[in-house]
Motif scaffolding. Structure first.
Motif, short mmCIF file in Angstrom:
data_model
loop_
_atom_site.label_atom_id
_atom_site.label_comp_id
_atom_site.label_asym_id
_atom_site.label_seq_id
_atom_site.Cartn_x
_atom_site.Cartn_y
_atom_site.Cartn_z
N THR A 250 -61.77 -44.91 -13.97
CA THR A 250 -61.87 -45.82 -12.83
C THR A 250 -63.13 -45.57 -12.01
O THR A 250 -63.87 -46.50 -11.67
CB THR A 250 -60.63 -45.66 -11.93
OG1 THR A 250 -59.45 -45.92 -12.70
CG2 THR A 250 -60.68 -46.62 -10.77
N LEU A 251 -63.39 -44.29 -11.70
CA LEU A 251 -64.57 -43.96 -10.89
C LEU A 251 -65.87 -44.26 -11.64
O LEU A 251 -66.81 -44.82 -11.07
CB LEU A 251 -64.52 -42.49 -10.48
CG LEU A 251 -63.43 -42.11 -9.49
CD1 LEU A 251 -63.43 -40.60 -9.26
CD2 LEU A 251 -63.60 -42.84 -8.17
N LEU A 252 -65.91 -43.89 -12.91
CA LEU A 252 -67.11 -44.16 -13.69
C LEU A 252 -67.34 -45.65 -13.88
O LEU A 252 -68.48 -46.12 -13.86
CB LEU A 252 -67.01 -43.47 -15.05
CG LEU A 252 -67.22 -41.96 -15.05
CD1 LEU A 252 -66.88 -41.38 -16.42
CD2 LEU A 252 -68.66 -41.62 -14.68
N GLY A 253 -66.26 -46.39 -14.08
CA GLY A 253 -66.39 -47.84 -14.20
C GLY A 253 -66.93 -48.46 -12.92
O GLY A 253 -67.81 -49.34 -12.95
N PHE A 254 -66.43 -48.01 -11.79
CA PHE A 254 -66.90 -48.52 -10.50
C PHE A 254 -68.36 -48.17 -10.27
O PHE A 254 -69.18 -49.01 -9.90
CB PHE A 254 -66.03 -47.96 -9.38
CG PHE A 254 -66.38 -48.48 -8.01
CD1 PHE A 254 -66.61 -49.83 -7.79
CD2 PHE A 254 -66.47 -47.61 -6.94
CE1 PHE A 254 -66.92 -50.31 -6.53
CE2 PHE A 254 -66.79 -48.07 -5.67
CZ PHE A 254 -67.02 -49.42 -5.47
N ALA A 255 -68.71 -46.90 -10.53
CA ALA A 255 -70.09 -46.46 -10.35
C ALA A 255 -71.03 -47.19 -11.30
O ALA A 255 -72.12 -47.62 -10.93
CB ALA A 255 -70.19 -44.95 -10.55
N GLY A 256 -70.61 -47.31 -12.56
CA GLY A 256 -71.45 -48.00 -13.53
C GLY A 256 -71.66 -49.46 -13.20
O GLY A 256 -72.77 -50.00 -13.35
N SER A 257 -70.61 -50.11 -12.72
CA SER A 257 -70.74 -51.53 -12.35
C SER A 257 -71.68 -51.71 -11.16
O SER A 257 -72.44 -52.68 -11.11
CB SER A 257 -69.36 -52.12 -12.04
OG SER A 257 -68.77 -51.49 -10.90
N VAL B 29 -72.75 -45.54 -19.77
CA VAL B 29 -71.36 -45.97 -19.70
C VAL B 29 -70.70 -45.86 -21.07
O VAL B 29 -69.54 -45.42 -21.19
CB VAL B 29 -71.27 -47.41 -19.16
CG1 VAL B 29 -69.85 -47.96 -19.30
CG2 VAL B 29 -71.70 -47.46 -17.70
N MET B 30 -71.43 -46.25 -22.11
CA MET B 30 -70.88 -46.12 -23.47
C MET B 30 -70.55 -44.67 -23.80
O MET B 30 -69.47 -44.36 -24.31
CB MET B 30 -71.90 -46.64 -24.49
CG MET B 30 -72.12 -48.13 -24.50
SD MET B 30 -73.39 -48.56 -25.72
CE MET B 30 -73.53 -50.33 -25.44
N ALA B 31 -71.49 -43.78 -23.51
CA ALA B 31 -71.29 -42.37 -23.83
C ALA B 31 -70.10 -41.80 -23.06
O ALA B 31 -69.29 -41.05 -23.61
CB ALA B 31 -72.56 -41.59 -23.52
#
Length: 227
Positions: A126-133, A184-186
């Motif tokens: 969730t956090l990585l998705g938010f940061a990446g977006s 994000v992929m990695a």
């Protein structure tokens, strides 16, 4: 190893790093999404962002000194610490270290420990998705010929990338946007591997103990023997 100064420091500063990472992420989100905010508010967010970053730099320096290693060796043996210091938004990636801890407890099934890894992976995604977006939207929305022009587009693209689905309906066009996508992929692959590996390890331990149990021995009796 758990009584070393470095281990004691890691136990004490976990909460501080978590708060700093959340402040960093919040300040970054306000600056990226708050297009119409007054300049003083944006300046305050920048100050909070830099202060949170300074916390990670101090933590990194302390870890380096307590490890007793020279910088080149520390860089080789603590790559995640270096990554988090450079990009505090990636602190959830340290789930890999939690997974390594699980792997050192293979003597018996430890559901609680494995469950914590899986739960932390969910929070990390969730956090990585938010940061990446956020990072992707910042780089892409104003680029000429961009496919990702709204924050909703960025969230959708990040979700499909993290889940390794990749529909291909949207794609970054800027070099930095593509670099963020690679990250994000990695991260998605690493977190997915940690979850599936942890769950598989727990199942293997359960089945192995079932196979080692003498015929006629009940699970309740085995648990009493373990105690």
């Amino acid at each position: 190893m758990t009584d070393s100064p470095l281990a004691r420091w890691e136990q004490r500063n976990g909460t501080a790093l978590t708060v700093a990472s959340l402040l960093f992420l919040t300040s970054y989100a306000v600056r990226v999404l708050g297009h119409g905010l007054p300049e003083p508010v944006r300046a305050l967010c920048l100050a909070v962002l830099l202060a949170a970053w300074a916390v990670f730099v101090v933590d990194y320096v302390v870890r380096l000194r307590l490890s007793g290693q020279r910088l080149p060796r520390f860089l080789r043996t603590h790559p995640l610490d270096t990554l988090v210091m450079l990009l505090p938004l990636l602190r959830p990636v340290r789930i890999v270290q939690t997974y390594e801890t699980v792997q050192h407890h293979r003597d018996r099934p430890r559901l609680a420990l494995h469950a914590r890894v899986i739960a932390y992976a969910g929070v990390s995604v969730t956090l990585l998705g938010f940061a990446g977006s956020l990072a992707l939207y910042q780089q892409e929305h104003a680029a000429p010929g961009a496919d990702i022009v709204t924050y909703g587009d960025s969230v959708w693209f990040t979700c499909t990338t993290l889940s390794t689905v990749g529909y291909g309906d949207l794609a970054p066009v800027t070099p930095l946007g593509r670099l963020v996508t690679v990250g994000v992929m990695a991260c998605g692959l690493a977190l997915l591997g940690a979850v599936t590996g942890s769950f598989s390890s727990w199942l293997i331990q359960v089945f192995a103990r079932e196979g080692e149990r003498p015929p006629g021995d009940s699970p309740e009796a085995s648990r009493r023997d373990d105690d």
